[in-house]
Design a protein around this motif. Structure first.
Motif, PDB file in Angstrom:
ATOM      1  N   LEU A 113       0.781  -1.242  -0.064  1.00  0.00           N
ATOM      2  CA  LEU A 113       0.187   0.107  -0.146  1.00  0.00           C
ATOM      3  C   LEU A 113       0.922   1.381   0.029  1.00  0.00           C
ATOM      4  O   LEU A 113       0.477   2.259  -0.561  1.00  0.00           O
ATOM      5  N   TYR A 114       2.109   1.217   0.645  1.00  0.00           N
ATOM      6  CA  TYR A 114       2.590   2.418   1.057  1.00  0.00           C
ATOM      7  C   TYR A 114       4.145   2.289   0.294  1.00  0.00           C
ATOM      8  O   TYR A 114       4.934   3.147   0.511  1.00  0.00           O
ATOM      9  N   ASP A 115       4.620   1.194  -0.268  1.00  0.00           N
ATOM     10  CA  ASP A 115       5.919   1.221  -1.138  1.00  0.00           C
ATOM     11  C   ASP A 115       6.940   1.345  -0.216  1.00  0.00           C
ATOM     12  O   ASP A 115       7.912   2.084  -0.580  1.00  0.00           O
ATOM     13  N   VAL A 116       6.862   0.882   1.000  1.00  0.00           N
ATOM     14  CA  VAL A 116       8.026   1.148   2.076  1.00  0.00           C
ATOM     15  C   VAL A 116       9.066   0.105   1.938  1.00  0.00           C
ATOM     16  O   VAL A 116       8.641  -0.818   1.327  1.00  0.00           O
ATOM     17  N   THR A 117      10.390   0.257   2.310  1.00  0.00           N
ATOM     18  CA  THR A 117      11.136  -0.790   2.182  1.00  0.00           C
ATOM     19  C   THR A 117      10.895  -1.907   3.112  1.00  0.00           C
ATOM     20  O   THR A 117      10.517  -1.757   4.354  1.00  0.00           O
ATOM     21  N   HIS A 118      10.998  -3.155   2.548  1.00  0.00           N
ATOM     22  CA  HIS A 118      10.356  -4.266   3.274  1.00  0.00           C
ATOM     23  C   HIS A 118      11.014  -4.609   4.789  1.00  0.00           C
ATOM     24  O   HIS A 118      10.175  -4.779   5.497  1.00  0.00           O
ATOM     25  N   GLY A 119      12.574  -4.533   4.604  1.00  0.00           N
ATOM     26  CA  GLY A 119      12.993  -4.742   5.988  1.00  0.00           C
ATOM     27  C   GLY A 119      12.588  -3.510   7.057  1.00  0.00           C
ATOM     28  O   GLY A 119      12.356  -3.879   8.221  1.00  0.00           O
ATOM     29  N   ALA A 120      12.562  -2.452   6.606  1.00  0.00           N
ATOM     30  CA  ALA A 120      12.116  -1.214   7.432  1.00  0.00           C
ATOM     31  C   ALA A 120      10.648  -1.526   7.935  1.00  0.00           C
ATOM     32  O   ALA A 120      10.159  -1.166   9.143  1.00  0.00           O
ATOM     33  N   GLY A 121       9.833  -2.194   6.989  1.00  0.00           N
ATOM     34  CA  GLY A 121       8.403  -2.293   7.675  1.00  0.00           C
ATOM     35  C   GLY A 121       8.378  -3.532   8.532  1.00  0.00           C
ATOM     36  O   GLY A 121       7.716  -3.647   9.475  1.00  0.00           O
ATOM     37  N   GLY A 140      19.755   2.189  12.718  1.00  0.00           N
ATOM     38  CA  GLY A 140      18.878   3.324  12.079  1.00  0.00           C
ATOM     39  C   GLY A 140      17.459   2.782  11.467  1.00  0.00           C
ATOM     40  O   GLY A 140      17.231   3.488  10.362  1.00  0.00           O
ATOM     41  N   LEU A 141      17.018   1.923  12.037  1.00  0.00           N
ATOM     42  CA  LEU A 141      15.632   1.547  11.510  1.00  0.00           C
ATOM     43  C   LEU A 141      14.516   1.919  12.177  1.00  0.00           C
ATOM     44  O   LEU A 141      14.771   2.331  13.366  1.00  0.00           O
ATOM     45  N   PRO A 142      13.040   2.091  11.639  1.00  0.00           N
ATOM     46  CA  PRO A 142      11.786   2.525  12.215  1.00  0.00           C
ATOM     47  C   PRO A 142      11.721   1.568  13.040  1.00  0.00           C
ATOM     48  O   PRO A 142      11.798   0.283  13.057  1.00  0.00           O
ATOM     49  N   ARG A 191      13.983  -3.952  19.712  1.00  0.00           N
ATOM     50  CA  ARG A 191      13.695  -2.438  19.326  1.00  0.00           C
ATOM     51  C   ARG A 191      14.707  -1.783  19.350  1.00  0.00           C
ATOM     52  O   ARG A 191      15.161  -0.976  18.483  1.00  0.00           O
ATOM     53  N   GLU A 192      15.751  -1.967  20.427  1.00  0.00           N
ATOM     54  CA  GLU A 192      16.826  -1.022  20.743  1.00  0.00           C
ATOM     55  C   GLU A 192      17.720  -1.484  19.518  1.00  0.00           C
ATOM     56  O   GLU A 192      18.607  -0.472  19.083  1.00  0.00           O
ATOM     57  N   PHE A 193      17.978  -2.590  19.246  1.00  0.00           N
ATOM     58  CA  PHE A 193      18.753  -3.153  18.149  1.00  0.00           C
ATOM     59  C   PHE A 193      18.304  -2.526  16.883  1.00  0.00           C
ATOM     60  O   PHE A 193      19.559  -1.976  16.160  1.00  0.00           O
ATOM     61  N   PHE A 194      17.044  -2.745  16.449  1.00  0.00           N
ATOM     62  CA  PHE A 194      16.715  -1.955  15.243  1.00  0.00           C
ATOM     63  C   PHE A 194      17.259  -0.558  15.062  1.00  0.00           C
ATOM     64  O   PHE A 194      17.495  -0.071  14.360  1.00  0.00           O
TER      65      PHE A 194
END
Length: 391
Positions: A279-287, A342-344, A335-338
């Motif tokens: 739907l939003y064409d975001v980077t898969h790994g970031a999603g 530099g990931l959301p 979450r802290e590792f992500f």
């Protein structure tokens, strides 16, 4: 442990300059004409495409090509590739790139010999039983498609991002060339997104209710710990060959079946993310770095056992009587590792501050059924809660 069939027909060639063997490898497979599939201009600018063509020329193998494959690959490029491949009478696909390029090449490979619409395979209308051979020169360690029989494509008209999981040997690449030097110039965000993707490929297999799977549990945990360790090294020095090499091989074994034998797999997180990136064409790994911690927190409150084990063994969370608390601490450390990479970890950071959750939930259950996942079976009410918790 469940009964299983494990077959990995891919010939892996790993190391510096390995791409110069592509001609000999294609010749060994009996290829007479190769269609090269690649993405943007980096394969051209870096000289990689030229080296691949040189190797094919030296082997006396004819070739055609199709570039322009984008992240979150779409059906339009598959149709274009099928037409080019048929016109050139190519008998092998060669993917030069990452998961999007490889998945597109696989879709073309299964579509060329089929008289109907290739999308039939992705909606389970027909089973994939015949395909052209596929070879790979990997440039982005992430999707693991260089070692799997899987492919994911988005149908633009319907906003459906669906996967094909072919029987062993049908779409597994016949060879995959992995040269870690080709990953030195990847942008940090792309590297980090690939790391998240390969980690979640392992976690989709790890979170299971199948008992007595200690060997594959330990394989999953060990590879996850290796990824985390090497990820910090790559972040500090992107040209660290040994760290890049370890990350590249981790991405492959995360998805070639090694970590999943004998156990029921989950895949709810991937299905939920596919709706977001369709739907939003975001980077898969970031999603995935947004969806997975939200999913883990939800299931930890209902089935904490494996999540608590993950927390203890992968992130060294101390043992405690309250297994939910242990599990939730593991989620926070993930979450802290992500974030360190530099990931959301929420929709706002992903650049989608107000996602259409109604549409996400509706699309998910339309495509995947009333219940998704297996570690905890998720209804539409459950998946809505997970999406909302990621806001």
């Amino acid at each position: 442990m469940n009964d299983f069939h494990f077959y990995t027909p891919t010939d892996y060639i790993f190391g510096k300059g390995a791409e110069m063997q592509v001609g000999a490898l294609a010749s060994k497979q009996g290829a007479r004409g190769v269609m090269i599939v690649y993405g943007g201009g980096s394969a051209v600018r870096s000289g990689l495409l030229g080296r691949v063509i040189q190797s094919l020329d030296e082997a006396g193998i004819a070739h055609c090509q199709m570039g322009g494959v984008q992240p979150n690959p779409v059906d339009k490029k598959v149709y274009e590739g099928i037409a080019i491949c048929r016109q050139a009478k190519a008998d092998m696909l060669l993917a030069v790139g990452g998961g999007s390029v490889i998945d597109t090449a696989k879709a073309i490979a299964v579509g060329v010999p089929y008289e109907g619409d290739f999308w039939d395979f992705y909606i389970d209308k027909v089973k994939a039983e015949k395909a052209l051979k596929v070879g790979v020169v990997l440039t982005i360690p992430a999707a693991g498609s260089e070692g799997s029989g899987n492919s994911v494509i988005t149908k633009v008209e319907t906003c459906q991002k669906l996967g094909l999981r072919a029987a062993p040997g049908v779409l597994n690449p016949v060879f995959s060339i992995l040269n870690p030097e080709l990953t030195f110039t990847l942008p940090p965000f792309q590297t980090a997104s690939g790391i998240a993707d390969m980690m979640v490929h392992i976690m989709e297999r790890y979170f299971t209710n199948t008992p007595s799977v200690e060997v594959s549990d330990r394989l999953c945990e060990g590879v996850l710990m290796a990824i985390i360790n090497e990820a910090y090294k790559v972040k500090q020095n992107p040209r660290d060959y040994e760290a890049r090499a370890n990350i590249m091989w981790c991405g492959t074994i995360a998805h070639n079946g090694t970590c999943g034998v004998g156990r029921e797999e989950d895949w709810a997180s991937h299905f939920m993310e596919h709706e977001v990136s369709a739907l939003y064409d975001v980077t898969h790994g970031a999603g995935l770095s947004v969806i997975v911690p939200a999913w883990m927190a939800f299931v930890a409150r209902r089935n904490p056992g494996k999540v608590a084990q993950f927390a203890r063994r992968v992130f060294n969370v101390p043992q405690a009587e309250d297994q939910v608390a242990v599990a939730m601490e593991g989620v926070e450390r993930l979450r802290e590792f992500f974030h360190d990479m530099g990931l959301p970890v929420n929709f706002r950071e992903l650049g989608v501050p107000r996602p259409d959750i109604d549409r996400l939930v509706e699309g998910l259950h339309h495509n995947k059924g009333e219940l998704v996942g297996f570690y905890v079976r998720l209804s539409a009410k459950d998946t809505r809660e997970i999406y909302e918790s990621a806001l």
